[in-house]
Design an enzyme around this catalytic site. Structure first.
Site, PDB file in Angstrom:
ATOM      1  N   ASP A  21     -10.491 102.646  70.946  1.00  0.00           N
ATOM      2  CA  ASP A  21      -9.528 103.650  71.415  1.00  0.00           C
ATOM      3  C   ASP A  21     -10.017 104.289  72.710  1.00  0.00           C
ATOM      4  O   ASP A  21     -11.226 104.411  72.938  1.00  0.00           O
ATOM      5  CB  ASP A  21      -9.336 104.718  70.319  1.00  0.00           C
ATOM      6  CG  ASP A  21      -8.110 105.582  70.569  1.00  0.00           C
ATOM      7  OD1 ASP A  21      -7.288 105.228  71.441  1.00  0.00           O
ATOM      8  OD2 ASP A  21      -7.975 106.619  69.894  1.00  0.00           O
ATOM      9  N   ASN A  23      -8.594 103.535  75.970  1.00  0.00           N
ATOM     10  CA  ASN A  23      -8.369 102.772  77.209  1.00  0.00           C
ATOM     11  C   ASN A  23      -7.467 103.540  78.182  1.00  0.00           C
ATOM     12  O   ASN A  23      -7.716 103.568  79.390  1.00  0.00           O
ATOM     13  CB  ASN A  23      -7.688 101.434  76.902  1.00  0.00           C
ATOM     14  CG  ASN A  23      -8.589 100.493  76.138  1.00  0.00           C
ATOM     15  OD1 ASN A  23      -9.770 100.762  75.966  1.00  0.00           O
ATOM     16  ND2 ASN A  23      -8.027  99.397  75.661  1.00  0.00           N
ATOM     17  N   ARG A  25      -6.894 106.812  78.408  1.00  0.00           N
ATOM     18  CA  ARG A  25      -7.551 107.990  78.992  1.00  0.00           C
ATOM     19  C   ARG A  25      -8.604 107.581  80.020  1.00  0.00           C
ATOM     20  O   ARG A  25      -8.812 108.224  81.033  1.00  0.00           O
ATOM     21  CB  ARG A  25      -8.184 108.848  77.875  1.00  0.00           C
ATOM     22  CG  ARG A  25      -7.179 109.777  77.227  1.00  0.00           C
ATOM     23  CD  ARG A  25      -7.666 110.288  75.905  1.00  0.00           C
ATOM     24  NE  ARG A  25      -7.568 109.251  74.896  1.00  0.00           N
ATOM     25  CZ  ARG A  25      -8.173 109.302  73.718  1.00  0.00           C
ATOM     26  NH1 ARG A  25      -8.947 110.326  73.423  1.00  0.00           N
ATOM     27  NH2 ARG A  25      -8.018 108.329  72.845  1.00  0.00           N
ATOM     28  N   HIS A  38      -6.959  98.814  79.665  1.00  0.00           N
ATOM     29  CA  HIS A  38      -7.024  97.666  78.749  1.00  0.00           C
ATOM     30  C   HIS A  38      -7.813  96.524  79.395  1.00  0.00           C
ATOM     31  O   HIS A  38      -8.624  95.876  78.737  1.00  0.00           O
ATOM     32  CB  HIS A  38      -5.612  97.189  78.387  1.00  0.00           C
ATOM     33  CG  HIS A  38      -4.796  98.243  77.678  1.00  0.00           C
ATOM     34  ND1 HIS A  38      -5.311  99.006  76.656  1.00  0.00           N
ATOM     35  CD2 HIS A  38      -3.506  98.651  77.838  1.00  0.00           C
ATOM     36  CE1 HIS A  38      -4.375  99.839  76.229  1.00  0.00           C
ATOM     37  NE2 HIS A  38      -3.278  99.649  76.932  1.00  0.00           N
ATOM     38  N   GLU A  68       2.452  99.666  65.131  1.00  0.00           N
ATOM     39  CA  GLU A  68       3.024 100.849  65.787  1.00  0.00           C
ATOM     40  C   GLU A  68       2.961 100.722  67.319  1.00  0.00           C
ATOM     41  O   GLU A  68       3.749 101.329  68.041  1.00  0.00           O
ATOM     42  CB  GLU A  68       2.267 102.114  65.343  1.00  0.00           C
ATOM     43  CG  GLU A  68       2.484 102.519  63.886  1.00  0.00           C
ATOM     44  CD  GLU A  68       1.750 101.649  62.860  1.00  0.00           C
ATOM     45  OE1 GLU A  68       0.728 101.021  63.215  1.00  0.00           O
ATOM     46  OE2 GLU A  68       2.208 101.580  61.693  1.00  0.00           O
ATOM     47  N   ASN A  69       2.023  99.901  67.826  1.00  0.00           N
ATOM     48  CA  ASN A  69       1.876  99.767  69.277  1.00  0.00           C
ATOM     49  C   ASN A  69       3.086  99.122  69.967  1.00  0.00           C
ATOM     50  O   ASN A  69       3.241  99.224  71.182  1.00  0.00           O
ATOM     51  CB  ASN A  69       0.613  98.961  69.631  1.00  0.00           C
ATOM     52  CG  ASN A  69      -0.681  99.719  69.425  1.00  0.00           C
ATOM     53  OD1 ASN A  69      -1.734  99.133  69.163  1.00  0.00           O
ATOM     54  ND2 ASN A  69      -0.643 101.053  69.536  1.00  0.00           N
TER      55      ASN A  69
END
Ligand code: FPP
Length: 248
Positions: A21, A23, A25, A38, A68-69
């Site tokens: 988690d 990427n 930010r 990413h 969910e992505n």
């Protein structure tokens, strides 16, 4: 004394799961678009895979794309799907050189055709490697996986292939996407978020959780070693008392 040299190789987790988690930010901090995060996250995937394999970890499972992505902006989703294809193609030789078997967990058949094809090709080309198994959780969510297992078990009960009274934890585990691997002893999440986000809910019942503030693209081998040292300093009780463990 280096962090790596402090790790007790006899007490390594067999299976490490990672929620990658931060990427987006990370990209923002560099004044770039989210997809730049990413793209740089791939280097961390490489580092951690190499670091875990070098130590002798048998299973590494990375949460790469959740169900969910799909709700993210189309450009981001498309870029991620292309990045998976490119990375799997590009890394095949390195995976083979390092005796790493590629695996994928999730609702794979509904992935875009190119992504599905690249994964299948990568899995086939590395299937005889018996060093570490690197699993990418793609189009994965734990609730989807549990419901899928329940449906298949119910179908087999209906057909008389499974006895209702024979349903137990072992049987249920065999219907999950992780049926051929041990449960993760260690779950790492990066970027300072303390959530599980629908990842391996059944399998992490007794996992040690390690939350790092480091954003995924900056997660290095040294950060992996810190997580492993934290894990090795914990007492895993599985519902027993500390005294019971000492006397066992
Ligand atoms: C979460 O960060 C990351 C993802 C949803 C994608 C993970 C993908 C990679 C690391 C790239 C390549 C991976 C492979 C396996 C080739 P986020 O976007 O939610 O970050 P944020 O919370 O800062 O917005």
């Amino acid at each position: 004394m280096s962090l790596k040299s402090q790790i007790n190789i006899d007490k390594l987790p067999q299976h490490i799961a990672v929620i990658m988690d931060g990427n987006g930010r990370w990209a923002k901090r560099h004044n770039k678009a989210r997809v730049f995060g990413h793209q740089n996250g791939v280097q961390a995937v490489r580092e951690i895979s190499e670091g875990a394999a070098e130590l002798g970890v048998k299973y590494l499972t990375l949460y790469a794309f959740s169900k969910e992505n799909w709700n993210r902006p189309a450009f981001e989703v498309n870029t991620l799907m292309k990045l998976f294809v490119k990375t799997v193609d590009k890394e095949m030789a390195t995976l083979n050189k390092n005796n790493i078997r590629l695996n994928a967990l999730g609702d794979l058949e509904t992935l875009p055709k190119e992504t599905y094809k690249a994964l299948m090709k990568g899995m086939k080309s590395t299937e005889s490697n018996d060093g570490m198994t690197l699993s990418l959780a793609l189009n994965y969510s734990s609730r989807w996986e549990i419901i899928d297992a329940v449906k298949r078990i119910a179908g087999e009960v209906k057909e008389g292939q499974v006895d209702l009274n024979g349903i137990n934890e072992n049987l249920f585990s065999n219907y999950l996407t992780t049926s051929d691997m041990p449960d993760p002893e260690l779950l790492i999440r990066t970027s300072g978020e303390n959530r599980i986000s629908n990842f391996l809910l059944w399998q992490i019942s007794y996992s040690e959780l390690y939350f790092s503030d480091v954003l995924w693209p900056d997660f290095s081998k040294e950060e992996l070693y810190k997580a492993l040292l934290s894990y090795q300093n914990r007492e895993r009780r599985f519902g027993l008392t500390g005294e019971q463990l000492i006397n066992s």
